[in-house]
Design an enzyme around this catalytic site. Structure first.
Site, mmCIF file in Angstrom:
data_model
loop_
_atom_site.group_PDB
_atom_site.id
_atom_site.type_symbol
_atom_site.label_atom_id
_atom_site.label_comp_id
_atom_site.label_asym_id
_atom_site.label_seq_id
_atom_site.Cartn_x
_atom_site.Cartn_y
_atom_site.Cartn_z
ATOM 1 N N CYS A 1 -12.471 -4.811 5.900
ATOM 2 C CA CYS A 1 -11.525 -4.931 4.794
ATOM 3 C C CYS A 1 -10.265 -5.594 5.341
ATOM 4 O O CYS A 1 -9.811 -5.261 6.440
ATOM 5 C CB CYS A 1 -11.201 -3.531 4.269
ATOM 6 S SG CYS A 1 -9.988 -3.522 2.938
ATOM 7 N N GLY B 1 -13.623 -11.036 0.199
ATOM 8 C CA GLY B 1 -13.184 -10.437 -1.058
ATOM 9 C C GLY B 1 -11.751 -9.970 -0.952
ATOM 10 O O GLY B 1 -11.272 -9.651 0.142
ATOM 11 N N GLN C 1 -4.429 -5.164 -3.048
ATOM 12 C CA GLN C 1 -4.145 -5.431 -1.632
ATOM 13 C C GLN C 1 -2.954 -6.358 -1.427
ATOM 14 O O GLN C 1 -2.414 -6.432 -0.324
ATOM 15 C CB GLN C 1 -5.377 -6.049 -0.959
ATOM 16 C CG GLN C 1 -6.541 -5.086 -0.832
ATOM 17 C CD GLN C 1 -7.738 -5.779 -0.240
ATOM 18 O OE1 GLN C 1 -8.488 -6.443 -0.945
ATOM 19 N NE2 GLN C 1 -7.906 -5.668 1.075
#
Ligand code: NI
Length: 167
Positions: free
Chosen positions: A91, A46, A51
């Site tokens: 992440c 994802g 980001q």
């Protein structure tokens, strides 16, 4: 297509709240393609626009093993939620960091596609976790916000050290 630069924690730009997408044009669709390419190259499951330092409400997800189930969500909103699940989360803005996070296990999301067409999707399991994680990014919220201040401080130190060594 091109890959985009991913911001790493504790970059303060990860805390910017994204604004709704209002224009569905070719530039938006190119951005979606570039975000998929960036996510697949990382590799990750994802990626939120925040980001890559673009503060629009847009995210991409693909939780399939073969990277053949791309989903783009523009202006996503969770409209129903229920259940509890705990997953080890990572992440792309936190290389090498994994922490257990508790989230809702079932969600219904309404969003638009790259052409502005609305759709509704029910998700559970990894897909539900991933969508919640990415929507958090759009609100400037990070998965380490769910863990203790002490642990978050340690992660900050570790990543800052990695960044110093890389530069
Ligand atoms: Ni993330």
């Amino acid at each position: 297509m091109s890959t985009l630069n991913i911001l790493h924690f504790p970059d303060p730009r990860l805390r910017i709240k994204a604004k709704p997408v209002e224009i569905f044009d070719a530039a938006l669709r190119t951005l979606i393609d570039d975000m998929f390419e960036t996510m697949y190259a990382a590799p990750g499951v994802g990626l939120a626009a925040t980001q890559v330092d673009i503060h629009k409400r847009l995210l991409v997800v693909d939780v399939s093993e073969d990277q053949d189930a791309p989903h783009a969500f523009v202006n996503p909103r969770i409209v129903t939620r229920g259940g509890v699940s705990v997953h080890d989360e990572g992440c792309l803005s936190f290389p090498g960091i994994y922490e257990q996070v508790e989230r809702e296990s079932h969600i219904t999301v309404v969003a638009q596609d790259g052409d502005g067409q609305p759709f509704t999707l029910e998700a559970e399991g990894l897909m539900a976790v991933c969508i919640q994680h990415e929507i958090d990014h759009l609100d400037g919220k990070l998965f380490v916000d769910y863990i203790s201040e002490l642990k978050r401080g340690r992660i900050r130190k570790k990543l800052l050290k990695q960044q110093r060594q890389a530069s």
